[in-house]
Write an enzyme that holds these catalytic residues in place. Structure first.
Site, mmCIF file in Angstrom:
data_model
loop_
_atom_site.group_PDB
_atom_site.id
_atom_site.type_symbol
_atom_site.label_atom_id
_atom_site.label_comp_id
_atom_site.label_asym_id
_atom_site.label_seq_id
_atom_site.Cartn_x
_atom_site.Cartn_y
_atom_site.Cartn_z
ATOM 1 N N HIS A 137 111.312 20.815 -10.046
ATOM 2 C CA HIS A 137 110.414 20.040 -9.199
ATOM 3 C C HIS A 137 109.414 19.399 -10.161
ATOM 4 O O HIS A 137 108.490 20.064 -10.624
ATOM 5 C CB HIS A 137 109.703 20.927 -8.164
ATOM 6 C CG HIS A 137 108.836 20.143 -7.233
ATOM 7 N ND1 HIS A 137 109.140 19.965 -5.902
ATOM 8 C CD2 HIS A 137 107.701 19.437 -7.451
ATOM 9 C CE1 HIS A 137 108.209 19.203 -5.333
ATOM 10 N NE2 HIS A 137 107.324 18.868 -6.261
ATOM 11 N N HIS A 175 115.082 15.349 -6.785
ATOM 12 C CA HIS A 175 114.462 14.403 -5.857
ATOM 13 C C HIS A 175 113.570 13.391 -6.577
ATOM 14 O O HIS A 175 112.367 13.327 -6.340
ATOM 15 C CB HIS A 175 113.706 15.112 -4.738
ATOM 16 C CG HIS A 175 112.891 16.319 -5.141
ATOM 17 N ND1 HIS A 175 111.943 16.275 -6.124
ATOM 18 C CD2 HIS A 175 112.900 17.593 -4.699
ATOM 19 C CE1 HIS A 175 111.395 17.472 -6.241
ATOM 20 N NE2 HIS A 175 111.975 18.287 -5.394
ATOM 21 N N ASP A 248 117.473 17.477 -0.282
ATOM 22 C CA ASP A 248 116.151 18.089 -0.110
ATOM 23 C C ASP A 248 115.832 18.283 1.367
ATOM 24 O O ASP A 248 114.662 18.271 1.758
ATOM 25 C CB ASP A 248 115.047 17.281 -0.811
ATOM 26 C CG ASP A 248 113.797 18.125 -1.055
ATOM 27 O OD1 ASP A 248 113.856 19.355 -0.878
ATOM 28 O OD2 ASP A 248 112.755 17.541 -1.413
HETATM 29 O O1 DOR Z 1 108.848 18.141 0.908
HETATM 30 C C1 DOR Z 1 109.197 19.189 0.411
HETATM 31 N N1 DOR Z 1 109.511 20.257 1.171
HETATM 32 N N2 DOR Z 1 109.279 19.267 -0.917
HETATM 33 C C2 DOR Z 1 109.511 20.431 -1.530
HETATM 34 O O2 DOR Z 1 109.542 20.447 -2.726
HETATM 35 C C3 DOR Z 1 109.657 21.684 -0.746
HETATM 36 C C4 DOR Z 1 110.109 21.397 0.598
HETATM 37 C C5 DOR Z 1 110.011 22.579 1.548
HETATM 38 O O3 DOR Z 1 110.379 23.687 1.165
HETATM 39 O O4 DOR Z 1 109.583 22.389 2.687
HETATM 40 ZN ZN ZN Z 2 113.234 20.714 -2.236
#
Ligand code: DOR
Ligand code: ZN
Length: 345
Positions: A137, A175, A248
């Site tokens: 990330h 991402h 994602d």
């Molecule tokens: O938008 C996101 N949601 N980005 C992330 O890195 C984690 C993810 C989540 O686990 O909800």
């Molecule tokens: Zn993610």
């Protein structure tokens, strides 16, 4: 005009399947679309060890409806106290495919993430030796950096060093949301790749902020300016083996997103392929969709391609306003829209 596309069954190289009731509610959406998926370990508490990943894999398999074949590929969540030997064991025993680096507090359930990446050197060395991939990330979290600059600064401050110091480590910048991310992956050696989500191909930051604040368009890394979206579309549809599919998909209850402090994450699993293929169609790149969705990922991960195929056809796919999962309403990506491609088999 191509109206039907049959490709090898795709894989999702980045997904959040959650646990418990939500896992039971969402697993089928991913399993219907994808043969395999790299499953994120940011549960609460996170999946930090080989034993925890093995147990989580069993829970995922139990949540996949009968008749769907689906292989979860497990990841371990890196912390300040990760044991390198445990990661090597997890790889050797066929439990772990990758480890995930979340800078501490970068996103949902990342409070246990890494506070000082420099201290991970022994972990990266063990992963390089064991052939365990590193999924990143890529955002800095220091308060002096604007949220829209977090990815570009992470690349400059951290990623370039990791890649330089561990040349045998396979690294996925996950991402990606910026032209800087695209450029870094393109310029790096063959051990560096990037995944791209459907939302970052479809929306820029206006979708989140114009005409009212729209929590269902909020995820992390956050969508950027239009020029970045265009760079991502170009990369995804280029036919390069360095960019591949990673949704994602990140389900949150509707009330947790529509809140004064709404959660980050877009639930795109139910119509992920329909969403991606629409982009490839718009970019006149349908002939390169299989490379992005089904070939580049396995090649990078050193895994066989899937033997089965799926077929997408031009035709209406109506996305519902909400989907019930885990005893609650979840708003999917493209809610209320009609996509122009359907997954038929
Ligand atoms: O938008 C996101 N949601 N980005 C992330 O890195 C984690 C993810 C989540 O686990 O909800
Ligand atoms: Zn993610």
């Amino acid at each position: 005009m191509t109206d039907s596309l049959t490709i090898r069954r795709p894989d999702d190289w980045h997904v959040h399947l959650r646990d418990g009731a939500m896992l039971a509610g969402v697993a089928e959406y991913t399993a219907r679309q994808f043969a395999r998926a790299i499953v994120m370990p940011n549960l609460s508490p996170p999946v930090t060890t080989t034993d925890a990943a093995r147990a989580y894999r069993e829970r995922i398999l139990a949540a996949v409806p009968d008749g769907l074949s689906f292989e979860p590929l497990m990841t371990a969540y890196l912390t300040d106290s990760t044991d390198p030997a445990d990661l090597a064991r997890g790889k050797a025993e066929g439990v772990l495919t990758a480890a995930k680096l979340y800078p501490a507090n970068a996103t949902t359930n990342s409070a246990h993430g890494v506070t000082d990446i420099a201290h991970l050197a022994p972990v990266f060395a063990a992963m390089e030796e064991a052939g365990l991939l590193l999924c990143i990330h890529g955002e800095v979290t220091t308060s002096d950096i604007d949220v829209f600059d977090r990815e570009a600064v992470f690349i400059e401050r951290h990623l370039s060093r990791i890649v330089r110091d561990f040349p045998g480590l396979k690294v996925v910048l996950e991402h990606i949301t910026t032209s800087e991310g695209v450029a870094f992956v393109e310029a790096a050696g063959p051990n560096v790749a990037g995944t791209i989500t459907p939302q970052h191909l479809h929306i820029n930051r206006n979708a989140m902020l114009v005409g009212g604040i729209r929590p269902h368009a909020y995820c992390l890394p956050v969508a950027k300016r239009e020029e970045h979206r265009l760079a991502l579309r170009k990369a995804a549809t280029s036919g390069s083996g360095k960019f591949f599919l990673g949704t994602d998909s990140a389900p949150h209850a509707r009330h947790d997103k529509e809140s004064a402090c709404g959660c980050a994450g877009i639930f795109n699993a139910p119509f992920a392929l329909e969403s991606y293929v629409t982009v490839f169609d718009e970019e006149d790149a349908l002939d390169r969709f299989e490379q992005f969705a089904s070939l580049a990922g396995p090649a990078f991960y050193g895994l066989p391609v899937n033997e089965e195929t799926v077929t997408l056809r031009r035709g209406d796919a109506a996305v519902p306003e909400t989907i019930e999962a885990g005893g609650t309403a979840v708003v999917p990506f493209h809610a209320g829209e009609t996509l122009s491609w359907r997954l038929v088999a």
